[in-house]
Design an enzyme around this catalytic site. Structure first.
Site, PDB file in Angstrom:
ATOM      1  N   VAL A 130      30.203  16.420  -5.563  1.00 29.67           N
ATOM      2  CA  VAL A 130      29.496  17.187  -4.553  1.00 29.67           C
ATOM      3  C   VAL A 130      30.512  17.572  -3.489  1.00 29.67           C
ATOM      4  O   VAL A 130      31.006  16.712  -2.765  1.00 29.67           O
ATOM      5  CB  VAL A 130      28.325  16.385  -3.962  1.00 29.67           C
ATOM      6  N   LYS A 154      25.161  26.473   1.519  1.00 27.18           N
ATOM      7  CA  LYS A 154      25.520  26.941   2.864  1.00 27.18           C
ATOM      8  C   LYS A 154      27.021  27.176   3.024  1.00 27.18           C
ATOM      9  O   LYS A 154      27.450  27.686   4.043  1.00 27.18           O
ATOM     10  CB  LYS A 154      25.142  25.873   3.914  1.00 27.18           C
ATOM     11  N   GLU A 240      25.982  -0.624  -6.096  1.00 31.48           N
ATOM     12  CA  GLU A 240      25.304  -1.512  -5.154  1.00 31.48           C
ATOM     13  C   GLU A 240      23.801  -1.494  -5.434  1.00 31.48           C
ATOM     14  O   GLU A 240      23.203  -0.433  -5.594  1.00 31.48           O
ATOM     15  CB  GLU A 240      25.574  -1.033  -3.717  1.00 31.48           C
ATOM     16  N   LYS A 248      15.604  -1.233   6.989  1.00 27.76           N
ATOM     17  CA  LYS A 248      15.564   0.024   6.238  1.00 27.76           C
ATOM     18  C   LYS A 248      14.168   0.364   5.696  1.00 27.76           C
ATOM     19  O   LYS A 248      13.969   1.449   5.162  1.00 27.76           O
ATOM     20  CB  LYS A 248      16.537  -0.056   5.060  1.00 27.76           C
ATOM     21  N   ARG A 251      12.335   3.710   6.138  1.00 29.43           N
ATOM     22  CA  ARG A 251      12.896   4.898   5.498  1.00 29.43           C
ATOM     23  C   ARG A 251      12.125   5.299   4.240  1.00 29.43           C
ATOM     24  O   ARG A 251      12.140   6.456   3.839  1.00 29.43           O
ATOM     25  CB  ARG A 251      14.370   4.652   5.123  1.00 29.43           C
ATOM     26  N   GLU A 317      20.269   6.295  -0.925  1.00 33.56           N
ATOM     27  CA  GLU A 317      20.544   4.875  -0.678  1.00 33.56           C
ATOM     28  C   GLU A 317      19.656   3.955  -1.514  1.00 33.56           C
ATOM     29  O   GLU A 317      19.921   2.763  -1.584  1.00 33.56           O
ATOM     30  CB  GLU A 317      20.254   4.536   0.791  1.00 33.56           C
ATOM     31  N   LYS A 338      18.984 -12.870  -8.236  1.00 35.11           N
ATOM     32  CA  LYS A 338      20.278 -13.415  -8.641  1.00 35.11           C
ATOM     33  C   LYS A 338      21.204 -12.328  -9.182  1.00 35.11           C
ATOM     34  O   LYS A 338      22.411 -12.513  -9.265  1.00 35.11           O
ATOM     35  CB  LYS A 338      20.090 -14.510  -9.690  1.00 35.11           C
ATOM     36  N   ARG A 376      30.648   8.075  11.886  1.00 31.04           N
ATOM     37  CA  ARG A 376      29.346   7.454  11.594  1.00 31.04           C
ATOM     38  C   ARG A 376      29.531   5.989  11.186  1.00 31.04           C
ATOM     39  O   ARG A 376      28.995   5.535  10.180  1.00 31.04           O
ATOM     40  CB  ARG A 376      28.624   8.197  10.467  1.00 31.04           C
ATOM     41  N   LYS A 399      36.312   6.625   3.405  1.00 29.96           N
ATOM     42  CA  LYS A 399      36.530   8.038   3.533  1.00 29.96           C
ATOM     43  C   LYS A 399      37.992   8.368   3.751  1.00 29.96           C
ATOM     44  O   LYS A 399      38.663   7.661   4.503  1.00 29.96           O
ATOM     45  CB  LYS A 399      35.821   8.592   4.793  1.00 29.96           C
TER      46      LYS A 399
END
Ligand SMILES: *[C@@H]1O[C@H](CO)[C@@H](O)[C@H](O)[C@H]1NC(C)=O
Ligand SMILES: *[C@@H]1O[C@H](CO)[C@@H](O)[C@H](O)[C@H]1NC(C)=O
Ligand SMILES: *[C@@H]1O[C@H](CO)[C@@H](O)[C@H](O)[C@H]1NC(C)=O
Ligand SMILES: *[C@@H]1O[C@H](CO)[C@@H](O)[C@H](O)[C@H]1NC(C)=O
Length: 425
Positions: A130, A154, A240, A248, A251, A317, A338, A376, A399
């Site tokens: 991406v 965009k 993960e 969270k 969300r 996420e 576990k 961030r 990053k």
């Protein structure tokens, strides 16, 4: 006399056979370098050397990778110099010109033109990217792999043109068939990956694993190392996937929608997930088998789950992390706690979160301090992070930003290319 003649005849015959096999061997090596030790020498021109005309060459990468203070301080000084940034920056338009002659472009940028080993040739990989940039592409490019690039709807036309020009030079890199308008933390970010995954799944049956990348990722391993690591997973996925942390829950419990290019809560509670599926927490990055992708595209539970996720906050996420724990999905693990897998233990991506940084003496820290800057709350790596980073088992790190600091990418790409050409280990 007769015996001597016979002996000479046999000797001659042996010599001819030997010469012939030598000739066949040299033919083989020429048509397929990498299958023979002599190819190490033949390929040495593919190494990135300091004669390559890059402004970063004033950095001593071997000293930087060994964590030598003087070299690190020099690199740090360089990254705050305006002239240096100016000289490193390459405008998008450059790529349109530079790729007019594709073979000249590939030669000058030293793209690999044949697999470096049989082992890699036999284990092709797929990449869903991406947004991307040329340095990343060059670092992971191998002719036996397949690459799908998603460019945001965009994106400026100069960016699109540059990516279009580069991908056009390679038969195994293509642009996604259905680009989307990506909105941070909302469903379209997942859709961008999904569209590439569908295209990859459809365009080749050969690849064994798929890895998704964004423009701020960079590899920490060579293609051969990646192949070996993936083979050792024996069909398993690595990403993960953990119990949902309390902070969270909102969300995915409440409904959201996209307004003016941003995501906002609607104040309405959502229905529980379909099939009573337990929602797990993770991140946007995965290393998954072809079978996992088949489930994503075809399993009716997964299709219902994705429909349910469309109005959640930051679905990337949770979606992959949840599918990874669903019984029957190839390469998944059991839902039991576990089997929870943290981002540190998964191999998909190394990320340094600011609140986890610190000294090893503290029980709350996970990794040493970031040597770059933060965006961030995530570390944008500096040269000082490299030595530690290369000791980690992750295939990729996030990053990197060559506009903020080009040195880490410069030293990593040199290191990886050298390692790949040496036949390694
Ligand atoms: C770079 O650093 C290495 C390791 O300290 C050293 O051996 C080498 O001489 C240095 N190279 C240059 C050009 O300074
Ligand atoms: C691209 O090539 C054209 C003609 O060859 C030249 O006029 C132009 O300056 C080049 N642009 C860049 C950005 O190099
Ligand atoms: C796969 O390709 C075929 C033919 O090229 C097309 O009909 C089909 O819709 C594609 N499927 C997906 C999931 O993109
Ligand atoms: C849904 O799952 C929960 C635990 O995850 C379980 O306690 C409950 O009985 C399940 N409900 C149904 C209808 O299967």
């Amino acid at each position: 006399m007769r015996l001597l003649k016979r002996g000479m005849f046999l000797l001659l015959l042996k010599l001819t056979i030997a010469l012939e096999s030598l000739w066949i061997l040299s033919l083989l090596t020429r048509s397929n370098p990498g299958l023979n030790p002599s190819s190490v020498l033949e390929n040495s021109w593919l190494e990135y050397t300091d004669s390559d005309d890059s402004p970063e060459k004033v950095c001593n990468c071997s000293a930087i990778l060994q964590g030598e203070r003087e070299a690190l301080e020099q690199a740090k000084l360089l990254t705050v110099t305006k002239d240096f940034h100016k000289s490193v920056h390459i405008p998008d338009e450059h790529y349109v010109n530079a790729t007019e002659d594709c073979s000249a472009f590939k030669l000058r940028r030293k793209y690999l033109t044949s697999p470096l080993s049989q082992e890699e040739e036999d284990f092709p990989l797929a990449y869903s990217m991406v947004q991307s940039f040329e340095r990343l592409l060059r670092a992971i490019y191998a002719p036996q792999n397949i690459y799908c690039v998603h460019v945001d709807k965009k994106a400026k036309s100069s960016v699109l043109n540059a990516i279009w020009a580069i991908t056009d030079c390679f038969p195994n890199i293509f642009l996604v068939s259905h680009p989307v308008d990506v909105v941070y933390a909302a469903w379209p970010r997942v859709q961008a990956d999904l569209n590439c995954l569908a295209d990859l799944y459809n365009s080749s049956t050969q690849w064994k694993y798929v890895i998704n990348l964004c423009g701020q990722d960079f590899p920490l391993k060579t293609n051969l190392e990646i192949v070996r690591t993936l083979r050792s997973l024996r069909g398993g996925n690595s990403l993960e996937s953990e119990e949902m942390p309390g902070y969270k829950v909102g969300r995915v419990r409440n409904s959201h929608k996209i307004i003016d290019g941003g995501i906002q809560g609607t104040g309405k509670a959502k229905e529980p997930p379909p099939f009573n599926i337990t929602i797990m927490s993770g991140n946007a990055y995965f290393v998954v088998s072809r079978g996992f992708i088949r489930s994503v595209l075809e399993d009716r539970r997964v299709l219902a789950l994705m429909e349910w996720f469309k109005d959640t906050y930051s679905p990337d996420e949770f979606l992959w992390a949840t599918i990874q724990r669903m019984p029957g999905v190839p390469g998944s693990t059991w839902p039991h706690r576990k089997y929870d897998m943290s981002d540190v233990n998964a191999i998909a991506r190394l990320v340094k979160w600011q609140w986890h940084e610190g000294s090893q003496d503290s029980p709350d820290t996970v990794y040493p301090e970031c040597h770059g800057s933060h965006v961030r709350e995530i570390c944008v790596y500096g040269a000082g992070d490299l030595q530690w980073m290369l000791k980690q088992h992750h295939l990729f790190a996030n990053k990197f930003d060559i506009d903020t600091d080009p040195v880490p990418v410069y030293c990593l790409e040199k290191y990886l290319r050298k390692r790949a050409l040496s036949g390694l280990q």
